[in-house]
Design a protein around this motif. Structure first.
Motif, PDB file in Angstrom:
ATOM      1  N   GLY A  54       2.575  50.629  13.910  1.00  0.00           N
ATOM      2  CA  GLY A  54       2.708  51.728  12.962  1.00  0.00           C
ATOM      3  C   GLY A  54       2.483  51.263  11.546  1.00  0.00           C
ATOM      4  O   GLY A  54       2.047  50.123  11.312  1.00  0.00           O
ATOM      5  N   LYS A  58      -4.700  47.787   4.489  1.00  0.00           N
ATOM      6  CA  LYS A  58      -5.904  48.033   5.285  1.00  0.00           C
ATOM      7  C   LYS A  58      -5.596  48.648   6.653  1.00  0.00           C
ATOM      8  O   LYS A  58      -6.491  48.794   7.479  1.00  0.00           O
ATOM      9  CB  LYS A  58      -6.719  46.757   5.404  1.00  0.00           C
ATOM     10  CG  LYS A  58      -6.114  45.720   6.308  1.00  0.00           C
ATOM     11  CD  LYS A  58      -7.154  44.676   6.650  1.00  0.00           C
ATOM     12  CE  LYS A  58      -6.640  43.771   7.736  1.00  0.00           C
ATOM     13  NZ  LYS A  58      -7.633  42.971   8.369  1.00  0.00           N
ATOM     14  N   VAL A  59      -4.346  49.021   6.890  1.00  0.00           N
ATOM     15  CA  VAL A  59      -4.019  49.603   8.199  1.00  0.00           C
ATOM     16  C   VAL A  59      -4.841  50.870   8.450  1.00  0.00           C
ATOM     17  O   VAL A  59      -5.209  51.161   9.585  1.00  0.00           O
ATOM     18  CB  VAL A  59      -2.487  49.804   8.348  1.00  0.00           C
ATOM     19  CG1 VAL A  59      -1.925  50.764   7.332  1.00  0.00           C
ATOM     20  CG2 VAL A  59      -2.110  50.229   9.745  1.00  0.00           C
ATOM     21  N   LYS A  62      -8.652  55.996  18.693  1.00  0.00           N
ATOM     22  CA  LYS A  62      -9.449  54.962  18.035  1.00  0.00           C
ATOM     23  C   LYS A  62      -8.830  53.603  18.335  1.00  0.00           C
ATOM     24  O   LYS A  62      -7.603  53.443  18.250  1.00  0.00           O
ATOM     25  CB  LYS A  62      -9.499  55.209  16.522  1.00  0.00           C
ATOM     26  CG  LYS A  62     -10.318  54.191  15.750  1.00  0.00           C
ATOM     27  CD  LYS A  62      -9.464  53.158  15.057  1.00  0.00           C
ATOM     28  CE  LYS A  62     -10.290  51.995  14.540  1.00  0.00           C
ATOM     29  NZ  LYS A  62      -9.494  51.037  13.768  1.00  0.00           N
ATOM     30  N   THR A  93       5.453  47.416   4.051  1.00  0.00           N
ATOM     31  CA  THR A  93       4.362  46.589   3.519  1.00  0.00           C
ATOM     32  C   THR A  93       3.757  45.853   4.708  1.00  0.00           C
ATOM     33  O   THR A  93       4.236  45.999   5.839  1.00  0.00           O
ATOM     34  CB  THR A  93       4.846  45.613   2.421  1.00  0.00           C
ATOM     35  OG1 THR A  93       3.692  45.086   1.750  1.00  0.00           O
ATOM     36  CG2 THR A  93       5.671  44.454   2.980  1.00  0.00           C
ATOM     37  N   ASP A  94       2.710  45.086   4.471  1.00  0.00           N
ATOM     38  CA  ASP A  94       2.064  44.388   5.589  1.00  0.00           C
ATOM     39  C   ASP A  94       3.084  43.483   6.296  1.00  0.00           C
ATOM     40  O   ASP A  94       3.586  42.529   5.700  1.00  0.00           O
ATOM     41  CB  ASP A  94       0.893  43.552   5.048  1.00  0.00           C
ATOM     42  CG  ASP A  94       0.039  42.968   6.172  1.00  0.00           C
ATOM     43  OD1 ASP A  94       0.545  42.860   7.312  1.00  0.00           O
ATOM     44  OD2 ASP A  94      -1.111  42.615   5.900  1.00  0.00           O
ATOM     45  N   PRO A  95       3.395  43.770   7.568  1.00  0.00           N
ATOM     46  CA  PRO A  95       4.407  42.954   8.261  1.00  0.00           C
ATOM     47  C   PRO A  95       3.976  41.498   8.432  1.00  0.00           C
ATOM     48  O   PRO A  95       4.798  40.648   8.750  1.00  0.00           O
ATOM     49  CB  PRO A  95       4.562  43.654   9.615  1.00  0.00           C
ATOM     50  CG  PRO A  95       3.355  44.524   9.763  1.00  0.00           C
ATOM     51  CD  PRO A  95       2.860  44.857   8.399  1.00  0.00           C
ATOM     52  N   ARG A  96       2.700  41.203   8.186  1.00  0.00           N
ATOM     53  CA  ARG A  96       2.259  39.800   8.277  1.00  0.00           C
ATOM     54  C   ARG A  96       2.613  39.020   7.009  1.00  0.00           C
ATOM     55  O   ARG A  96       2.567  37.792   7.006  1.00  0.00           O
ATOM     56  CB  ARG A  96       0.753  39.721   8.518  1.00  0.00           C
ATOM     57  CG  ARG A  96       0.389  40.281   9.876  1.00  0.00           C
ATOM     58  CD  ARG A  96      -1.073  40.139  10.205  1.00  0.00           C
ATOM     59  NE  ARG A  96      -1.450  41.194  11.133  1.00  0.00           N
ATOM     60  CZ  ARG A  96      -1.111  41.209  12.418  1.00  0.00           C
ATOM     61  NH1 ARG A  96      -0.430  40.216  12.941  1.00  0.00           N
ATOM     62  NH2 ARG A  96      -1.458  42.219  13.195  1.00  0.00           N
ATOM     63  N   GLY A 148      -9.015  49.500  17.351  1.00  0.00           N
ATOM     64  CA  GLY A 148      -9.545  48.533  16.381  1.00  0.00           C
ATOM     65  C   GLY A 148     -10.037  47.253  17.058  1.00  0.00           C
ATOM     66  O   GLY A 148      -9.982  47.110  18.291  1.00  0.00           O
ATOM     67  N   GLY A 149     -10.491  46.326  16.228  1.00  0.00           N
ATOM     68  CA  GLY A 149     -11.131  45.105  16.710  1.00  0.00           C
ATOM     69  C   GLY A 149     -10.246  44.259  17.615  1.00  0.00           C
ATOM     70  O   GLY A 149     -10.699  43.778  18.662  1.00  0.00           O
ATOM     71  N   TYR A 188       4.000  50.181   8.067  1.00  0.00           N
ATOM     72  CA  TYR A 188       5.235  49.541   7.608  1.00  0.00           C
ATOM     73  C   TYR A 188       5.398  49.685   6.093  1.00  0.00           C
ATOM     74  O   TYR A 188       4.448  50.060   5.399  1.00  0.00           O
ATOM     75  CB  TYR A 188       5.208  48.051   7.988  1.00  0.00           C
ATOM     76  CG  TYR A 188       5.616  47.778   9.412  1.00  0.00           C
ATOM     77  CD1 TYR A 188       4.785  48.141  10.475  1.00  0.00           C
ATOM     78  CD2 TYR A 188       6.837  47.188   9.714  1.00  0.00           C
ATOM     79  CE1 TYR A 188       5.160  47.913  11.788  1.00  0.00           C
ATOM     80  CE2 TYR A 188       7.223  46.941  11.025  1.00  0.00           C
ATOM     81  CZ  TYR A 188       6.377  47.309  12.061  1.00  0.00           C
ATOM     82  OH  TYR A 188       6.759  47.077  13.352  1.00  0.00           O
ATOM     83  N   THR A 212      -3.771  50.279  17.046  1.00  0.00           N
ATOM     84  CA  THR A 212      -4.099  49.036  16.337  1.00  0.00           C
ATOM     85  C   THR A 212      -3.191  47.903  16.791  1.00  0.00           C
ATOM     86  O   THR A 212      -2.499  48.033  17.810  1.00  0.00           O
ATOM     87  CB  THR A 212      -4.064  49.287  14.807  1.00  0.00           C
ATOM     88  OG1 THR A 212      -4.460  48.096  14.128  1.00  0.00           O
ATOM     89  CG2 THR A 212      -2.683  49.715  14.321  1.00  0.00           C
ATOM     90  N   ASP A 213      -3.210  46.790  16.044  1.00  0.00           N
ATOM     91  CA  ASP A 213      -2.460  45.606  16.494  1.00  0.00           C
ATOM     92  C   ASP A 213      -1.061  45.530  15.902  1.00  0.00           C
ATOM     93  O   ASP A 213      -0.388  44.519  16.028  1.00  0.00           O
ATOM     94  CB  ASP A 213      -3.265  44.326  16.197  1.00  0.00           C
ATOM     95  CG  ASP A 213      -3.635  44.193  14.726  1.00  0.00           C
ATOM     96  OD1 ASP A 213      -3.199  45.046  13.921  1.00  0.00           O
ATOM     97  OD2 ASP A 213      -4.360  43.245  14.380  1.00  0.00           O
TER      98      ASP A 213
HETATM   99  P1  ADP Z   1      -7.853  47.432  13.310  1.00  0.00           P
HETATM  100  O1  ADP Z   1      -8.752  46.320  13.702  1.00  0.00           O
HETATM  101  O2  ADP Z   1      -7.047  47.972  14.441  1.00  0.00           O
HETATM  102  O3  ADP Z   1      -8.547  48.508  12.519  1.00  0.00           O
HETATM  103  P2  ADP Z   1      -6.786  46.340  10.854  1.00  0.00           P
HETATM  104  O4  ADP Z   1      -6.705  44.852  10.800  1.00  0.00           O
HETATM  105  O5  ADP Z   1      -7.903  46.996  10.132  1.00  0.00           O
HETATM  106  O6  ADP Z   1      -6.751  46.771  12.384  1.00  0.00           O
HETATM  107  O7  ADP Z   1      -5.425  46.994  10.314  1.00  0.00           O
HETATM  108  C1  ADP Z   1      -4.209  46.595  10.894  1.00  0.00           C
HETATM  109  C2  ADP Z   1      -3.556  45.538  10.010  1.00  0.00           C
HETATM  110  O8  ADP Z   1      -3.204  46.130   8.773  1.00  0.00           O
HETATM  111  C3  ADP Z   1      -2.267  44.984  10.526  1.00  0.00           C
HETATM  112  O9  ADP Z   1      -2.496  43.935  11.426  1.00  0.00           O
HETATM  113  C4  ADP Z   1      -1.539  44.540   9.254  1.00  0.00           C
HETATM  114  O10 ADP Z   1      -1.660  43.152   9.029  1.00  0.00           O
HETATM  115  C5  ADP Z   1      -2.299  45.256   8.141  1.00  0.00           C
HETATM  116  N1  ADP Z   1      -1.432  46.030   7.247  1.00  0.00           N
HETATM  117  C6  ADP Z   1      -1.525  46.029   5.882  1.00  0.00           C
HETATM  118  N2  ADP Z   1      -0.605  46.807   5.337  1.00  0.00           N
HETATM  119  C7  ADP Z   1       0.092  47.355   6.358  1.00  0.00           C
HETATM  120  C8  ADP Z   1       1.187  48.261   6.425  1.00  0.00           C
HETATM  121  N3  ADP Z   1       1.743  48.782   5.324  1.00  0.00           N
HETATM  122  N4  ADP Z   1       1.653  48.620   7.643  1.00  0.00           N
HETATM  123  C9  ADP Z   1       1.092  48.103   8.766  1.00  0.00           C
HETATM  124  N5  ADP Z   1       0.067  47.236   8.761  1.00  0.00           N
HETATM  125  C10 ADP Z   1      -0.442  46.853   7.577  1.00  0.00           C
END
Ligand code: ADP
Ligand code: ASP
Ligand code: MG
Length: 416
Positions: A177, A209-210, A7, A181-184, A9-10, A179, A173-174
């Motif tokens: 893996g 939302k990962v 799969k 918490t959200d690495p951003r 993602g965007g 994490y 995805t971007d």
């Molecule tokens: P895709 O378009 O590939 O479906 P998403 O934007 O839906 O990607 O999901 C990936 C994003 O999820 C990452 O860029 C990150 O900012 C966010 N995210 C939130 N929580 C986590 C987490 N615990 N681990 C990794 N990413 C996370």
């Protein structure tokens, strides 16, 4: 030879250059002798752009028509990816959800997958083709196009993998893996090599939302090995190395007593809180308030009812922020007068922060550590809810990132 679902993602599909890289990566797996089904999302920003157009026409677009257009981003992606595969000498064929078909119920904008026909896809795979199927969309029994909710391509991929009895579902995805918490939001968040299915389910349901929550449910129900990994690495990196990268969702009970108590911090910005004030404190009142909200297909999350004073009480609950206006309309419309409530007030500037970990079962004091950390930062807790493996608090949205960072540090989750 194995059947594997990829799969993307965007962001991974975000430009024709990136799509060409996806094609190279997919071709590498196919060259290694695997049968490959690819499930791409719409190019990044596309679904938002389409929904924005609808909202320029009307504030609350008709859900059937919204799905009709929101699903088109994925249709562009499958066509472009098939072309990119053909351009490098692979046989590839694309399908929209209705062509497979991927059958869903009729709950537009949040439909659930009911069945997936594997006949056509299996025949193509056996003929040596790479099959590219739209994420996010399906078709109901009347032939209407439906979508699976934002982030729904994850669910399409895992459900397709389950229907085809694939060996593994790889979610590219971007980030590389899952994490802590959200690495951003927290730059020293640590990548997990494995995460238990239960923890992933909680993290997804609490806002990480990962992965879309329903994809994790499918992975659990069908015990589908699912891995989250990066699409932004060199597409020609050694396959063995790629196959073991990222984060694997594990179904094993973790017996390691030394494991961290807390696995991660999840958060959701998009919450709204509603309080029905001055309701008579008598049997059936919760049902009379929440029944009509559920009938309107609105999910209620945290709930509290206060101590009653002179036979009256206040009843507070949270809903997704996007459903706030609809929930208020339901309550103001019939419920308020019917139950004799004094008034209804709401707050749409609230967020939920949660600590998650199966280790919580065998450790005490997690809640008090969480509350102490928030109090040291001067953050007021509006609501609390707990389960065996998570504690969630609702707070003012302005303090959300501060709360996530301080809890991440307090529980020692940062990378070494
Ligand atoms: P895709 O378009 O590939 O479906 P998403 O934007 O839906 O990607 O999901 C990936 C994003 O999820 C990452 O860029 C990150 O900012 C966010 N995210 C939130 N929580 C986590 C987490 N615990 N681990 C990794 N990413 C996370
Ligand atoms: N394109 C859809 C969305 O933006 C589905 C997905 O990306 O998973 O929500
Ligand atoms: Mg996503």
């Amino acid at each position: 030879m194995a059947l594997i679902v990829h799969k993307y993602g965007g962001t991974s599909m975000g430009s024709t250059e990136r799509i060409k890289n996806v094609a190279k990566r997919v071709a590498k797996w196919h060259d290694a002798g695997h049968q490959i089904v690819v499930v791409p999302s719409a190019m990044s920003g596309e679904t938002n752009r389409i929904i924005g157009l609808a909202k320029e026409i009307m504030a609350q677009p008709d859900p059937r028509e919204l799905d009709m257009i929101a699903s088109t981003g994925e249709q562009v992606s499958v066509g472009l990816l098939s072309m990119a595969l053909q351009a490098i000498g692979k046989q590839a064929v694309s399908y929209a959800g209705w062509q497979v078909p991927i059958k869903t119920d009729s709950a537009y904008t949040k439909a659930r997958i009911e069945s997936i026909d594997d006949a056509k896809v299996k025949a193509d795979l056996d003929a040596g083709k790479i099959v590219v199927i739209t994420g996010f969309q399906g078709v109901d029994e009347k032939g209407n196009i439906t979508t699976l909710g934002r982030g729904g391509s994850d669910t399409s991929a895992v459900a397709i993998a389950a229907a085809l009895k694939a060996q593994e579902c790889l979610i590219y995805t971007d980030v590389d893996g899952v994490y802590t918490t959200d690495p951003r939001v927290v730059s020293d968040a640590r990548r997990l090599n494995t995460v238990t299915f239960e923890e992933m389910l909680e993290m997804a349901s609490l806002g990480s939302k990962v992965l879309q929550i329903r994809s994790v449910e499918f992975a659990g129900n069908y015990r589908m090995p699912t891995r989250v990994l990066s699409s932004l690495t060199d597409p020609l990196m050694p396959l063995e190395e790629e196959a073991n990268s990222g984060t694997l969702i594990s179904f094993e009970e973790d017996t390691n007593m030394e494991q961290a108590t807390i696995t991660g911090i999840a958060f959701s910005r998009d919450e709204a809180k509603i309080t029905v004030l001055g309701v008579p404190d008598k049997p059936g009142i919760a049902y009379q308030i929440l029944g009509p909200v559920a009938d309107a297909n609105i999910e209620v999350d945290m709930i509290i009812q206060n101590q009653s004073v002179e036979g009256k009480t206040d009843f507070t609950f949270t809903v997704p922020r996007g459903e706030y206006t609809k929930a208020m309309a339901v309550l103001e419309g019939s419920v308020k007068a019917h139950i004799g409530a004094a008034s209804i007030v709401g707050d749409t500037k609230v967020s939920k922060v949660s600590v998650v970990g199966v280790g919580m079962r065998s450790h005490v004091g997690i809640a008090s550590q969480m509350f102490r950390t928030l109090s040291e930062e001067g953050i007021n807790i509006l609501m609390i809810s707990t389960s065996e493996i998570k504690i969630s608090v609702l707070i003012d949205e302005k303090y959300m990132e501060l709360a996530v960072r301080s809890l991440h540090k307090a529980f020692g989750l940062e990378s070494a």
